[in-house]
Every structure is written in structure tokens, then in C-alpha cells.
Enzyme design. Structure first.
Site, PDB file in Angstrom:
ATOM      1  CG  HIS A  54      -1.924  -1.121   1.225  1.00  0.00           C
ATOM      2  ND1 HIS A  54      -3.076  -1.129   0.471  1.00  0.00           N
ATOM      3  CD2 HIS A  54      -1.897  -2.292   1.888  1.00  0.00           C
ATOM      4  CE1 HIS A  54      -3.737  -2.254   0.682  1.00  0.00           C
ATOM      5  NE2 HIS A  54      -3.032  -2.987   1.531  1.00  0.00           N
ATOM      6  CG  ASN A 127      -7.760  -4.798   0.216  1.00  0.00           C
ATOM      7  OD1 ASN A 127      -7.025  -3.836   0.394  1.00  0.00           O
ATOM      8  ND2 ASN A 127      -7.377  -6.042   0.445  1.00  0.00           N
TER       9      ASN A 127
END
Length: 485
Positions: A54, A127
Site C-alpha cells: 500500500h 480493500n
């Protein structure tokens, strides 16, 4: 109006910020030049270690507003009144690539929300897909290593990606999501967000429920084909960042409607598959979506580094009425996320403005450490209990206790009647239109055909055959055709 005087970091006025001090005209520079040395030293330290996953992200500020009554399921303060608004910060991201990667790539997207509630910060980390590739955190480092740059070649290798998936049949469901039409969102605004994990809610009576979060985009789902994504990534690697920034600056504030699925805790043990398995979804016919509220983003960060790069999320940041479930991946992340930020940002990262509580204050006995900003004065003790009016415990758990039994040791997840790694991937495939199936097969075959080992290809094909015979046959034929070219 006179301008402010430029100073050094210690506050001394700077006489010349255009020329370094030298030993005579054209001579060597002087080590006594504080401004020069201070600027170069700071410049060398402006970057911090990027996130392992990320790393490439965007973010924005906004609010969450309750629209429906859920007090029968949780006593969380920020959810207790219809119309109540809570300030939030949301960070979106790609997962596998580095900070310098492109936005328009085939990769899951992170969807992390920090709620600045009156009872402390609540971090919901998920997500844009409701499932994930693995179900046990001990496999997470291996999984990420297989997806990132190879230590020798320095680039992502299809051999590594598909070899890991070949040995991880539970990944078949997420692979079907990733290689399908929703694998490349057109923007962060045009995708859903999911808590993905199973969490626990507890009401005022102490009754426990397991929940899954669904943030449904109010802009509508929009995705890119592989060809569109390649073109956009080449023209503007920052396409998602550009879209989010410009939309909010224009006043086109993106929003999502939050729904939850709610399972009474007593139903979990006998459900037909393990409800805490991150590779599976709960069918809506069993647990329908129930609306909770609306998430709105209406303000861009003033400084991306301070507010996006330094934003730290941990799923262990719960508030009263919300807690963890036995989801193994969640259990691992309760430690790993916060520890990653202690490494990147330091033990006092929770004192940074983007991470500090806004609707309340933090009171604890943490002191000192790197970049300590608040050591609470000479009379504040750093131990508990004490006789000096320091903060005290409430004696009230944030959530209901989880029942445990058996012996310590490494255990496979308990088997339910419908626990296998393929049936939900097959159900997802069968929900697709013919055009969607064709694109899915082409995307899988495009990557799998690049794998050099036949045995790895065969293992992966077996997974798709197990999910659905037609699915497996079409992928096999497409891979064969590409390898024969």
C-alpha cells in the site's frame, strides 16, 4: 504588508538564501555555513521508509453520517444517533507496487477509513474486494514477496506470482476477482470498499454479532480494460490521484453508502463454511445488506506527505461496541499494521495531527521515545496505578469475549460442511456475462502463459477446473493458444 523574515530552523534570520558562503570569491565552501548544511541535511532526510504494501496512496478528509438505526447491534458512540456526523480521513492505495508505480494497474486497492470518534479513533482497514488471496497471516510475507520485485531481476515475475498461487488454492476466488472486469478501477471514486474481514459488534445488552462492512460507491462502478489501463498509465501515472484531487477541488465530493451484513454470534459455529475465512463472502441471501450511513469526502489534504504518507492505520484501533473476530488474517493484522507504523514513523506516530484523536484526547502513560511531542509535564506520572489523579481503567471491555477451547499449537481452521477453496470462485464465474467471462479468461491466460514451468501452469489450471469445468477448460485453451504462438 511586509513579508515574514526567512529563518533557520532555530529561528535565526537568514541573510542570503541564494549563495553559499565561500572562502573568497570562487573559493571552496565553508563548513560554518549553517543555512547550507541545515538545508542539505534536512533534504537528505525528507523521505521515510515507504510502506512495504500500500505504498502508493491518495487520501482525503470528510465525514460519516448515520442514516439508519443500528443501536440494536452495537453501542458504538459514533453510530448511536441518526444524523450524527463523525470526521474521517480516508486513504486509498494500490497494494503491490512501490511509491513510484502507476495508479492504473491490475491490483487490489486499499480502502482505509479513520473515524475520529468521541471515544477514540476507529480504524477500518479494507480493500476494494470483499475477499483476499490467503486466510492465514503466516503466509502473508511469502505472498507479498511473490508479488513484488524479484531479488535478482528487480521486476515482478509471472513465474513468482503464479507459482505462489499454484501452491495456494484458496487464492482462486480472489484471482477471479482480480482478473475480472473490476480488477482495474477507473478511479478511487468509482469503486466499492469492503472491510473484507469479519468484525464483532456488541450492543448495550452485551449481545454479540459478527459483521462485514460494504461501502457502495454512489458514483457507480467504473473500471478499465487492460488496454485502457496501459494507455492511461503511460499518459498519467497519477491518474487516480489526479481524479480524486480535481473532483474534490471542483466540489464534486465523492460518497459511499455503508451497508453491513450481520450474523448473530451463535450462528457462526454451524454455518456451512467458516464465516471467518477471508477468502469467502457471506451470501446476501443468508445475510442481507443493512444500510448504516453515508461516507463523504469533501476536503483535500494540504500536504500529501503530512496527511497521506504519515497517515497510520491499525485494525487494532477499536472503540467501545466494536471488536475483533477469530478471523486469522485479522488477528495477524492487529499486530502487524501498528508495528509497521512504529517502524516507519516511530513510536510516537499517534501524536501526529492526522493520527491523533480529534473528538477526544488520548490519556495514557506513554512517555519519551523518538520525536516525543507531549510528555505531559513535571507532575504527570508514567506508571499506573498511582495516587496522583492519573487516568484510570474503565473496567468495561470494548467488545464481547470470544469463547475458546482446545489445546495450544498450530491448527488448520475448523472444517464446516461447505469449506473448500473453489466453490465461491465458481459461483462468481457463473454470475458473469459471456463478455465478462471472455475478458476474465483473456486476463488470466495473458499472465499464466508467461510462466516458464509447465508444472506451475498445470497446478493453476487445476484450480480453475475445480472452480468450474467450463472456466478451467476455457483458461486452458487460451493458455495453450498463447504458448503456441
Amino acid at each position: 504588508m511586509s513579508k515574514r523574515v526567512l529563518t533557520t530552523e532555530s529561528g535565526a534570520p537568514v541573510a542570503d538564501n541564494q549563495n553559499s558562503a565561500s572562502a573568497g570569491v570562487g573559493g571552496p565552501l565553508l563548513i560554518q555555513d549553517q543555512q547550507l548544511l541545515e538545508k542539505l541535511a534536512r533534504f537528505n532526510r525528507e523521505r521515510i521508509p515507504e510502506r512495504v504494501v500500500h505504498a502508493r496512496g491518495s487520501g482525503a478528509h470528510g465525514y460519516f453520517e448515520v442514516t439508519d438505526d443500528v443501536t440494536g447491534f452495537t453501542h458504538a458512540d459514533f453510530l448511536d444517533t441518526i444524523g450524527k456526523r463523525t470526521e474521517v480521513f480516508v486513504r486509498f492505495s494500490t497494494v503491490a507496487d512501490s511509491l513510484g508505480g502507476a495508479d492504473a494497474v491490475r491490483d487490489p486497492r486499499g480502502f482505509a477509513v479513520k473515524f475520529y470518534t468521541a471515544e477514540g479513533n476507529y480504524d477500518l482497514v479494507g480493500n476494494n474486494t470483499p475477499v483476499f488471496f490467503i486466510k492465514d497471516p503466516i503466509k502473508f510475507p511469502d505472498f507479498i514477496h511473490s508479488q513484488k520485485r524479484d531479488p535478482f531481476t528487480g521486476k515482478q515475475e509471472p513465474d513468482n506470482v503464479w507459482d505462489f498461487w499454484a501452491h495456494s488454492p484458496e487464492a482462486t476466488h480472489q484471482v477471479t476477482w482480480l482478473m475480472g472486469d473490476r480488477g482495474i478501477p477507473a478511479s478511487y471514486r468509482h469503486m466499492n470498499g469492503y472491510g473484507s474481514h469479519t468484525y464483532q459488534w456488541t450492543n448495550e445488552r452485551g449481545e454479540a454479532f459478527f459483521v462485514k462492512y460494504h461501502f457502495k460507491t454512489n458514483q457507480g462502478i467504473r473500471c478499465l480494460s487492460t488496454e485502457q489501463a496501459q494507455e492511461i498509465a503511460g499518459k498519467d501515472p497519477n491518474s487516480h490521484q489526479t481524479d480524486l484531487l480535481q473532483a474534490i477541488e471542483r466540489g464534486v465530493n465523492p460518497s459511499w453508502t455503508l451497508f453491513v451484513q450481520i450474523m448473530p454470534a451463535a450462528e457462526a459455529a454451524d454455518y456451512r463454511f467458516n464465516p471467518f475465512d477471508l477468502t469467502k463472502v457471506w451470501p446476501h441471501r443468508d445475510y442481507p445488506l443493512q444500510r448504516v450511513g453515508r461516507l463523504v469526502l469533501d476536503r483535500n489534504p494540504d500536504n500529501v506527505f503530512a496527511e497521506v504518507e504519515q497517515a497510520a492505520f491499525s485494525p487494532n484501533n477499536f472503540v467501545p461496541g466494536i471488536g475483533p473476530s477469530p478471523d486469522k488474517m485479522l488477528q495477524g493484522r492487529l499486530f502487524a499494521y501498528a508495528d509497521a507504523q512504529r517502524y516507519r514513523l516511530g513510536v510516537n506516530h499517534t501524536l501526529l495531527p492526522v493520527n491523533a484523536p480529534k473528538a477526544t484526547e488520548a490519556h495514557n502513560y506513554g512517555r519519551d521515545g523518538f520525536m516525543a511531542l507531549n510528555n505531559q509535564g513535571r507532575h504527570a506520572k508514567n506508571y499506573e496505578p498511582n495516587s496522583y489523579d492519573g487516568p484510570v481503567e474503565t473496567g468495561r471491555p470494548l467488545s464481547a469475549p470470544l469463547a475458546v477451547s482446545g489445546h495450544t499449537g498450530t491448527h488448520e481452521a475448523p472444517q464446516h460442511t461447505k469449506d473448500d477453496d473453489f466453490f465461491q470462485a465458481g459461483e462468481l464465474y457463473r454470475l458473469m456475462s459471456e463478455e465478462e467471462k471472455s475478458r476474465l479468461v483473456a486476463n488470466i491466460a495473458g499472465g499464466l502463459s508467461q510462466v516458464s514451468r509447465d508444472d506451475v501452469i498445470e497446478k493453476n489450471l487445476a484450480h480453475f477446473h475445480a472452480a468450474d469445468p467450463e472456466y478451467g477448460k476455457r483458461v486452458e485453451e487460451a493458455v495453450r493458444a498463447l504458448r503456441e504462438d
